[in-house]
Design an enzyme around this catalytic site. Structure first.
Site: not given
Ligand SMILES: [Zn+2]
Length: 422
Positions: A331, A333, A355
């Site tokens: 990842d 991000r 979330s």
């Protein structure tokens, strides 16, 4: 602009740089409360002596601009005519704008609100907005279904008959204050600058040659913010706020690919945002241009193939391994920068955070924003093919589970609480 008032930019400090004709450039004092003290972001390519940042506006689209100029379609010194482009609503200033290190990846004054810096522009400074705010109607087919199923209701104001959702939306370009970025990631600014220079193939030599320029407009996507309901409710402690931060997934968000849960999550986020707006609060969707966990779509599609072709087919236990084999990481991000948008909007508490990602939760709460409840997506909204992704993320500790009630029940409970209180 003849006026008897003293010029607003009386505090501006003119700087000069050895070897550069920078006498006319205006110093940026990041974090100052008065925008004229802080100084405007000037990335013009017209009068290079005015430049006080590295890079240009519009991120990666600068390359298309170069093509347009090279092919003769655009004048190289075109100046934007900003008549009637001012924001439809005013956002800020909020106290968070001047707390040191709260906002380091966007320009809080970027919307050029209330003719900000108009006098400097009249004097010939090419100052462009890095944020644009407008109003729009959006139409999401799944919301119609939700109305039919009785999960949400048409109110005629926020959700209109026929499915039109009334929103305010803001587009935000990244504006990085390099000392702040380095500090947030715990690296030396010089190391950060050198790595950015190297990994962009030497695109921005000033990263290493001009340490006096502390602001960088990186050639990456920014954020789009969709606000439902009353803007004032975002900062009002007596009114509820629902937020979803959503990382771009073109395949699912736009084209409905069923291998992941992105569009169902996005639509569920909009649904919760709408319900919160309808009880007098505000709902905010922050859409981050970080395709494929910020690895890009080519990497993403390579990983899809690798996952499906491996021995035993697509499996949760190898979901992240396959990504790591191709990309080197699982990842990219970096949610550490994401809360800056929330601080730009003045958020201090989120009642419903749509979330279950621990990375996002940790980034938001560590930046000083309280999260009251986290809302998970109802099981029935998860496509069958996406179960591998969900299982893999659960196993990897992406989510927190257990004491989170069904989203619809929770939304109704919070809705009632606030309806009772209003
Ligand atoms: Zn996706």
């Amino acid at each position: 602009m003849a006026t008897a008032q003293p010029p607003r930019h009386k505090h501006i400090v003119l700087t000069s740089h050895p070897g550069h004709s920078g006498q006319d450039s205006i110093e940026i004092k990041w974090g100052e409360a008065d925008p004229y003290e802080r100084g405007p972001i000037i990335a013009t390519l017209g009068n290079r002596a005015h430049r006080n940042v590295i890079g240009t506006h519009s991120g990666g689209y600068a390359v298309y601009r170069a093509l347009a100029i090279a092919s003769g379609d655009l004048e190289h010194d075109h100046r934007a005519d900003l008549t009637d482009t001012a924001p439809t609503v005013s956002i800020g200033p909020h106290p968070s704008w001047t707390v040191p290190d709260k906002i380091i990846s966007l320009d809080p004054f970027g919307a050029l609100d209330h003719d900000l810096f108009a006098d400097l522009r009249t004097e010939g400074y090419d100052i462009r907005p890095s944020i644009a705010i407008t109003k729009a109607h959006i139409n999401i087919p799944e919301l119609q279904e939700a109305v039919t199923q009785g999960r949400i209701r048409v109110d005629g104001k926020i959700l209109k008959e026929g499915g039109e959702l009334v929103v305010t939306k803001a587009a935000i370009e990244p504006v990085w204050y390099l000392p702040g970025i380095a500090q947030r990631f715990g690296v030396r600014e010089s190391d950060l600058r050198r790595t950015l220079f190297e990994q962009t193939g030497g695109m921005f030599p000033e990263l290493v040659t001009r340490p006096d320029l502390q602001v960088f407009l990186p050639p990456i996507g920014g954020h789009t913010v969709y606000i439902l309901g009353d803007l004032e409710a975002i900062t009002d402690p007596d009114r509820p706020l629902a937020v979803r931060i959503h990382d771009e997934c073109n395949g699912s968000d736009v084209f409905g690919s069923d291998i992941c849960t992105c569009r169902p999550y996005l639509v569920h986020g909009i649904e919760v945002a709408l319900e919160t707006a309808q009880v007098g609060g505000a709902g905010v969707i922050i859409y981050a241009r970080k395709e494929g966990r910020a690895l890009g779509e080519v990497t993403k599609f390579l990983v899809y193939n690798a996952r499906k072709r491996q021995e035993g087919g697509d499996r949760a236990d190898t979901y992240f391994t396959r990504t790591e084999c191709v990309a080197g990481v699982q990842d990219m991000r970096f949610q550490e920068l994401m809360p800056d948008v929330m601080h730009w909007l003045g958020m201090t508490r989120i009642d419903q955070f749509v979330s279950m990602s621990n990375l996002k939760y940790d980034a938001v709460t560590q930046s000083g924003i309280e999260i009251v409840e986290r809302i998970s997506i109802p099981e029935e909204l998860i496509p069958a093919d996406a179960q591998v992704e969900i299982k893999a993320k659960k196993a990897a500790g992406y989510y927190t589970e257990g004491d989170v009630p069904d989203a619809t029940v929770l939304t109704q409970t919070i809705g009632r609480q606030y309806e009772d209180g209003l």
